[in-house]
Structures are given as C-alpha cells and as structure tokens.
Enzyme design. Structure first.
Site, PDB file in Angstrom:
ATOM      1  NE  ARG A 130      16.682  46.475  23.152  1.00 13.57           N
ATOM      2  CZ  ARG A 130      17.530  46.753  24.130  1.00 13.57           C
ATOM      3  NH1 ARG A 130      17.097  46.901  25.369  1.00 13.57           N
ATOM      4  NH2 ARG A 130      18.813  46.880  23.879  1.00 13.57           N
ATOM      5  CD  GLU A 139       7.662  40.179  36.119  1.00 10.78           C
ATOM      6  OE1 GLU A 139       8.833  40.565  35.937  1.00 10.78           O
ATOM      7  OE2 GLU A 139       7.307  39.522  37.128  1.00 10.78           O
ATOM      8  CG  PHE A 184       9.834  38.230  33.102  1.00 12.70           C
ATOM      9  CD1 PHE A 184      10.333  37.031  33.583  1.00 12.70           C
ATOM     10  CD2 PHE A 184      10.702  39.300  32.952  1.00 12.70           C
ATOM     11  CE1 PHE A 184      11.677  36.896  33.916  1.00 12.70           C
ATOM     12  CE2 PHE A 184      12.051  39.176  33.288  1.00 12.70           C
ATOM     13  CZ  PHE A 184      12.537  37.973  33.768  1.00 12.70           C
ATOM     14  CG  HIS A 198      14.844  41.976  26.094  1.00 18.21           C
ATOM     15  ND1 HIS A 198      14.131  43.156  26.058  1.00 18.21           N
ATOM     16  CD2 HIS A 198      16.139  42.317  26.353  1.00 18.21           C
ATOM     17  CE1 HIS A 198      14.949  44.171  26.284  1.00 18.21           C
ATOM     18  NE2 HIS A 198      16.164  43.701  26.447  1.00 18.21           N
ATOM     19  CG  ASP A 229      20.103  38.787  29.483  1.00 22.49           C
ATOM     20  OD1 ASP A 229      21.230  39.176  29.844  1.00 22.49           O
ATOM     21  OD2 ASP A 229      19.138  39.555  29.322  1.00 22.49           O
ATOM     22  NE  ARG A 261      20.273  42.562  25.114  1.00 20.06           N
ATOM     23  CZ  ARG A 261      21.032  41.948  26.022  1.00 20.06           C
ATOM     24  NH1 ARG A 261      20.891  40.646  26.214  1.00 20.06           N
ATOM     25  NH2 ARG A 261      21.904  42.614  26.723  1.00 20.06           N
TER      26      ARG A 261
END
Length: 318
Positions: free
Chosen positions: A16, A64, A89, A115, A123, A173
């Site tokens: 990322r 999004e 998303f 991610h 998460d 990530r």
C-alpha cells in the site's frame, strides 16, 4: 535465474505504501492522472499524491459506489482515474458499480484496492477481503494484478496506467520482503516470473505468498525436494503458456494465495490445467471460511499461508 538472497534479511515494505509512492511519481509526468479516495487517504497512502497534486485528488467521502461512478465519468473526459479504498469496499461494496459503470462500457479506470486478505489483521473478518480476486476475475475485460512486493507494486501501477481498459490492483497492509530489487527484473501484464527452477513440483504463488513460497521451497530443498517457484502477479490474463509448461515439466502443482481457494489463483490455474494439461493440483489458501481478528503474522500462520504452512501442506500432500 533471479538471485533473491536471504529473504529474512531483505527490507520490508507494505505494497500500500508502494501504491501511494507510485501514484505520486506517475502524476509528475502524466497530468491526466486523477486519484479518488473514500476518506482513507492516510491508510491507502494516496495522501502522498494529494500532497503533491491537491487539485487532482478527490476525497469522495465514505461513499465508495458513488466514487466509482465519478471515476467512470472522469474517464470519459480524458482522465485516467485511480479509485482508492480497502479491497472489501472496492471489490465488495462497489461490485455492482464496478461491473456496470466500469466493466460493461470497458472504461479506462484503475482500481487501487488496499488492505486485502487476511493480513489486514486486527480489523477482522468484516474487513479481510478474501474474495476480491474471484469477484474481479468474473468481470469481462477486467485485468487483475496482485503484486508481490514494493518493486512489483510500483511497476504494476505504471503498467496499469499504460494499459487501456479497467485494471484491478491488489495491495496489502503488512510489510513484505522486497524480493524483486534486481537489475534483471521485468514486469509485464500477463507474464509470470520463474523465481526458482525445479523438477519435482511447481508452486504458483501470488501477492505476499510469493516470498513465503520461496522460503518454503528452500525448506523443501533441505529434504531433497526440488520445487519450481513461479510468481503469478497477474491473475487475469493468466500466463497459461508458463503454467502449462511448468505443470508438464514437474507433473505436480501447488498454488499459494492470501485469498479464498475458490475463484482466485488456484481456481485460475486449475481451470487452465483442466483444459490444457491435466495435472494433480493442491490449492493452498483460505479454505472457505471467514477470517478473524488478530495480529497479521499470527493469522497467516494459523491459516497456513506462511512458509511453514506452505511447507507443511506440500509435505503432507506428496
């Protein structure tokens, strides 16, 4: 053959981070590049581009699907938009808009999905997208790329810009070893990279599992098992010629991916071999379950996606 060296001693960078840096570099020579983000610029690292080109960075907020539509519109006005948000998303929440607003009219939009996979860590399952490669593969005309490290991620962004048509780019990530920092490295959409030649079996790997598969191959080497390791950074179009040639050579195939074993790299390789070169194949990945919250490295170990897990599964399957 590429000389990778001791992977455990190589510098580690999250892809990322590579994405954000590549966008900023791309923006210098290409004024048509526009970056859209869904209120996650600090996490997706598009904030690097925003700092350099504030007039070409659009924060669409936590909307999004709307961001996808805006990007589609911008692409019809001569811009090359990069949509940026978490894979959950980008591929999940916005699937209908990606399919109908970008894929169906085959617009020149790039999707930077960060991610991705189980390594999102704490998460948890709601954010650990292990289905995105399958979803994006299904969209006609969509190119799907999952780079293995910093060097490859930057090259993939440049290649995506040069490619006319929709491209899905998958980033992580977790910091991963920079295995492609060498003079002979070349990135080409749809072309796999042979990292290690072998005669007993082939491991086709993608994303962060590439370096782990290479480490596993070294463990197998100590057992007298010579594994061929191939980096498949482009899931679609798949390098079918390389896949079939290696399978015909070793006659035993494994795939390794930080993604569900359903619909991703393993499925793509199995489909190709089933039609062109029937070969025994074992798919290593997330086995039709949701993830869970926890430290990324511990999750990779539990779900057997690290070198130890890949080695263990190969040994048990032989």
């Amino acid at each position: 053959m590429p000389v990778i060296g001791n992977i455990k001693e190589l510098p580690k960078i999250a892809t990322r981070e590579s994405y954000g840096n590549a966008l900023a570099e791309l923006g210098k020579g290409h004024p048509d590049v526009v970056v859209l983000d869904a209120d996650l610029a600090a996490a997706t690292k598009t904030g690097v581009f925003k700092k350099a080109f504030p007039d070409r960075h659009i924060d669409c907020g936590i909307a999004e699907a709307n961001m996808t539509g805006i990007a589609a519109g911008l692409s019809t006005c001569g811009k090359v938009p990069f949509i940026s948000t978490f894979a959950m998303f980008a591929a999940g929440r916005s699937f209908e808009q990606v399919r109908n607003s970008i894929g169906y009219p085959h617009l020149n939009v790039k999707i930077g999905a960060t991610h991705a996979g189980i390594s999102v860590g704490e998460d948890g399952a709601s954010h650990q997208c292990n289905e995105d490669l399958a979803l994006m593969r299904e969209i006609p005309g969509m190119t799907v790329i999952n780079p293995s490290d910093d060097v490859e991620a930057k090259a993939a962004v440049e290649a995506a810009y040069a490619h006319v048509g929709p491209v899905y780019l998958r980033f992580g990530r977790l910091a991963v070893p920079v295995i492609n920092d060498r003079p002979d490295y070349k990135f080409e959409i749809g072309k796999g990279v042979v990292l290690k030649e072998g005669s007993d079996l082939t491991i086709f790997a993608t994303g962060l599992c590439v370096s782990e598969a290479f480490l596993a191959s070294e463990m197998l080497e100590n057992d007298g098992i010579h594994a061929e390791v191939i980096n498949i950074h482009t899931i679609k179009p798949l390098d079918e010629e390389l896949v079939t040639a290696s399978a015909a050579k070793t006659k035993r195939v494994f795939t390794a991916e930080e993604h569900s074993i359903i619909g991703g790299l393993g499925a793509a390789v199995a489909e190709t071999l089933g039609e062109k070169c029937p070969t025994k194949i074992t798919r290593l990945g997330v086995k039709d379950v949701f993830g869970e919250s926890g430290p990324a490295k511990e999750l990779l170990h539990k779900y057997e996606l690290d070198a130890d897990g890949i080695y263990k599964n190969i040994k048990e399957s032989l």
